[in-house]
Design an enzyme around this catalytic site. Structure first.
Site, PDB file in Angstrom:
ATOM      1  N   CYS A 176       0.983   7.978  10.146  1.00  0.00           N
ATOM      2  CA  CYS A 176       0.619   6.474  10.252  1.00  0.00           C
ATOM      3  C   CYS A 176       1.283   5.812  11.274  1.00  0.00           C
ATOM      4  O   CYS A 176       0.861   4.667  11.668  1.00  0.00           O
ATOM      5  CB  CYS A 176       0.634   5.603   9.066  1.00  0.00           C
ATOM      6  SG  CYS A 176      -0.056   6.592   7.590  1.00  0.00           S
TER       7      CYS A 176
ATOM      8  N   HIS B 233      13.423   8.594  14.705  1.00  0.00           N
ATOM      9  CA  HIS B 233      12.908   9.862  14.093  1.00  0.00           C
ATOM     10  C   HIS B 233      13.920  10.480  13.071  1.00  0.00           C
ATOM     11  O   HIS B 233      15.074  10.759  13.572  1.00  0.00           O
ATOM     12  CB  HIS B 233      12.374  10.796  15.226  1.00  0.00           C
ATOM     13  CG  HIS B 233      11.550  11.905  14.640  1.00  0.00           C
ATOM     14  ND1 HIS B 233      11.778  12.774  13.581  1.00  0.00           N
ATOM     15  CD2 HIS B 233      10.255  12.322  15.202  1.00  0.00           C
ATOM     16  CE1 HIS B 233      10.665  13.567  13.411  1.00  0.00           C
ATOM     17  NE2 HIS B 233       9.761  13.262  14.492  1.00  0.00           N
TER      18      HIS B 233
ATOM     19  N   ASN C  69      -5.453   1.228   3.261  1.00  0.00           N
ATOM     20  CA  ASN C  69      -4.442   2.109   4.370  1.00  0.00           C
ATOM     21  C   ASN C  69      -5.321   2.881   5.274  1.00  0.00           C
ATOM     22  O   ASN C  69      -5.996   3.911   5.190  1.00  0.00           O
ATOM     23  CB  ASN C  69      -3.679   3.134   3.550  1.00  0.00           C
ATOM     24  CG  ASN C  69      -2.671   3.595   4.209  1.00  0.00           C
ATOM     25  OD1 ASN C  69      -2.758   3.580   5.625  1.00  0.00           O
ATOM     26  ND2 ASN C  69      -1.706   4.309   3.918  1.00  0.00           N
TER      27      ASN C  69
ATOM     28  N   HIS D 113      -5.651  -5.378   1.479  1.00  0.00           N
ATOM     29  CA  HIS D 113      -6.210  -5.613   0.475  1.00  0.00           C
ATOM     30  C   HIS D 113      -8.171  -5.564   1.108  1.00  0.00           C
ATOM     31  O   HIS D 113      -8.756  -4.982   0.315  1.00  0.00           O
ATOM     32  CB  HIS D 113      -6.160  -7.192  -0.060  1.00  0.00           C
ATOM     33  CG  HIS D 113      -7.341  -7.841  -0.908  1.00  0.00           C
ATOM     34  ND1 HIS D 113      -8.507  -8.268  -0.580  1.00  0.00           N
ATOM     35  CD2 HIS D 113      -7.357  -7.770  -2.387  1.00  0.00           C
ATOM     36  CE1 HIS D 113      -8.873  -8.628  -1.798  1.00  0.00           C
ATOM     37  NE2 HIS D 113      -8.130  -8.570  -2.796  1.00  0.00           N
TER      38      HIS D 113
ATOM     39  N   HIS E 182       5.321 -13.461  14.355  1.00  0.00           N
ATOM     40  CA  HIS E 182       4.495 -12.855  13.668  1.00  0.00           C
ATOM     41  C   HIS E 182       4.831 -11.302  13.220  1.00  0.00           C
ATOM     42  O   HIS E 182       5.617 -10.669  14.177  1.00  0.00           O
ATOM     43  CB  HIS E 182       2.879 -12.763  14.023  1.00  0.00           C
ATOM     44  CG  HIS E 182       2.644 -14.087  14.770  1.00  0.00           C
ATOM     45  ND1 HIS E 182       2.104 -14.983  13.824  1.00  0.00           N
ATOM     46  CD2 HIS E 182       2.525 -14.611  16.092  1.00  0.00           C
ATOM     47  CE1 HIS E 182       1.626 -16.035  14.550  1.00  0.00           C
ATOM     48  NE2 HIS E 182       1.922 -15.791  15.793  1.00  0.00           N
TER      49      HIS E 182
ATOM     50  N   HIS F 183       3.044  -2.120   8.792  1.00  0.00           N
ATOM     51  CA  HIS F 183       2.016  -1.017   8.351  1.00  0.00           C
ATOM     52  C   HIS F 183       1.662  -1.127   7.101  1.00  0.00           C
ATOM     53  O   HIS F 183       2.434  -0.919   5.941  1.00  0.00           O
ATOM     54  CB  HIS F 183       2.565   0.478   8.709  1.00  0.00           C
ATOM     55  CG  HIS F 183       1.594   1.419   7.981  1.00  0.00           C
ATOM     56  ND1 HIS F 183       0.421   1.653   8.318  1.00  0.00           N
ATOM     57  CD2 HIS F 183       2.192   2.608   7.210  1.00  0.00           C
ATOM     58  CE1 HIS F 183       0.010   2.754   7.366  1.00  0.00           C
ATOM     59  NE2 HIS F 183       0.939   3.216   6.789  1.00  0.00           N
TER      60      HIS F 183
END
EC number: 2.3.1.-
Length: 514
Positions: free
Chosen positions: A228, A307, A428, A424, A391, A395
């Protein structure tokens, strides 16, 4: 069968070389301009002799010497300025982006989802109840969407159905982006596509080249298996390529194809993705041309990648495998939240000095020294990132992820509103979720010139990647896009139901069930 006649290459080859010669002449115009001047001076020097030439320069009047010094000074300034500007990294501008808006026919209300899985014979009753509990606590609404192939009973998991979903979400996002920007497909120099779990042959990038008839010399890349957080990775790759190729435009496509990844087994650690992941895609147009600055929305400031794959737990916490019955799926470890927290900690430690004001950096340094020298049990100081960003686009991997980041970074409900509302409304959507969140901020009319945006993505491996953008102009509230029809209903109140308790208990429940 008779052999196909060989194509005629003579005319295209001649035209190609004429075109290349013209490009070379234009790109090296100044060089060709100075060649006659340098040659004339050299011939004059040879004819008059070096000694006589320099002696004549020495005998020149002070007026001519001053003129010569002025000319040399101007040339020196021009050379220094040229070297400076050429050595600077090229700016990367985000001209515009587009997010796929699924049709209402793909909606999956809770009742429909539960009826659907009730009729899939491979699910036992405990798996059905478990997915029901996950769905109720997920933070998803009744409007999230699954691809058409997932509406079959059982789901239609085929390569052709997966390609059909890819064409639907990717082409729709790109079509909308081309319409908004007026960009012609032939003007795209770089193409980068990231999709973690579906990697067909030919690749998704080749599918786009074929659809839009992109140039034969386009630089195309297809990233898979990166989870993702692949959105910032794709932007980072685009930035590096844009640094090496001036006057270029890059198209970045982020998506996840759901069709081939619906899990039909009964291992609970693999059932979570069924309830959380939904269809989506985003197309982003980047440019390194300075003349595009006036019409660009954002400028890329920083990319920070972390990572944690060197550790075995981090490497296996999001893992594609087969269960004991040979059914493949994505397994989520009970250590996921802890590993995500460690990855985030490493990431913000790197990004902090790049974005935080000096006051926050000094407080962090003093607290660190005090913990080392006085009392190591003191709590570490968490910098106030609200002073660095207006802002936050976190994720939308799940409510637990958003809750933990809000808690650890001391963010307000408004700072994580975009992430919660994107989860919502759309679920995802994997690597494209960051762009749905940015679109939410714009749809609310909150993006002002000079605002800074922090995009934070988490993905398998395990990775935490950040992208920092600066708004170049006040963004007018869009009248189209994925939020156009529903933004007036947001934000909505989401009941406080915790999901991480289920995640943390996956292994014990799985053991008990087996």
């Amino acid at each position: 069968m008779p052999a196909s006649p060989a194509p005629e290459f003579s005319t295209p080859v001649k035209f190609k070389y004429v075109k290349l010669g013209y490009q070379y002449l234009v790109n090296h115009f100044l060089t060709f301009l100075f060649i006659p001047i340098i040659a004339t001076l050299t011939l004059h020097l040879i004819r008059t002799g070096p000694e006589e030439y320099f002696h004549s320069l020495w005998r020149m009047s002070p007026q001519y010497v001053d003129i010569l010094h002025a000319i040399c000074s101007v040339f020196l300034v021009v050379i220094v300025c040229t070297v400076y500007f050429m050595s600077r990294p090229r700016p990367v501008f985000l001209l515009d982006y587009s997010c796929y808006n699924p049709p209402k026919s793909c909606r999956v209300p809770f009742a429909k989802f539960m009826e659907h899985i009730h009729h899939i014979p491979s699910f036992d009753e405990k798996s059905v109840q478990f997915q029901m509990h996950i769905l109720e606590r997920s933070g998803l609404s009744e409007e999230t969407c699954l691809p058409p192939a997932s509406h079959y009973i059982p789901p239609k998991i085929t390569i052709e159905a997966s390609r059909a979903e890819a064409r639907l979400v990717i082409f729709s996002a790109i079509d909308d982006l081309l319409k908004k920007t007026g960009l012609k497909p032939k003007d795209i120099d770089i193409l980068i596509v990231n999709c973690s779990l579906f990697s067909p042959t030919p690749s998704l990038s080749a599918m786009i080249v074929n659809k839009y008839k992109l140039r034969s010399n386009i630089r195309s890349f297809n990233l898979s298996g990166m989870g993702c957080s692949a959105g910032p990775i794709s932007v980072d790759l685009a930035r590096d390529i844009l640094q090496a190729h001036p006057d270029s435009k890059a198209l970045v496509v982020s998506t996840e194809i759901i069709t081939p990844n619906f899990y039909t087994g009964n291992q609970r650690s693999m059932l979570l993705p069924n309830c959380l992941f939904r269809m989506g895609a985003a197309a982003v147009l980047l440019s390194n041309r300075r003349r595009d600055a006036h019409r660009a929305k954002y400028r890329l400031l920083h990319i920070v990648r972390t990572h944690r794959g060197a550790g075995d737990k981090a490497y296996h916490c999001v893992y594609e495998e087969e269960d004991k019955d040979g059914v493949s799926g994505i397994s989520l470890s009970k250590d996921l939240m802890a590993i995500a927290g460690e990855a985030l900690k490493s990431n913000i430690t790197t990004i902090g000095p790049l974005v935080l004001p000096v006051s926050e950096q000094l407080l962090f340094l003093l607290t660190l020294i005090a913990r080392r020298l006085i009392n190591h049990k003191w709590k570490p100081y968490i910098p106030d990132f609200k002073q660095a960003f207006e802002h936050f686009c976190i994720h939308a991997g799940g409510r637990a992820v958003i809750d933990e980041i809000q808690k650890n970074l001391h963010l307000s409900a408004e700072h994580v509103e975009a992430s919660r509302m994107a989860l919502h409304r759309f679920g995802n959507t994997s690597s494209s979720s960051l762009w749905y969140e940015l679109s939410y901020v714009e749809a609310k009319g909150r993006m002002r010139r000079g605002d800074r945006v922090w995009q934070i993505g988490f993905g398998s491996g395990f990775k935490c990647n950040s992208a920092v953008w600066k708004c170049l102009r006040t963004v007018q509230t869009p009248t189209d896009g994925p939020w156009a029809e529903c933004i007036h209903r947001y934000p909505v109140d989401i009941p406080s139901r915790r999901l991480e308790a289920l995640i943390l208990s996956l292994t014990p429940m799985q053991t008990k069930n087996n």
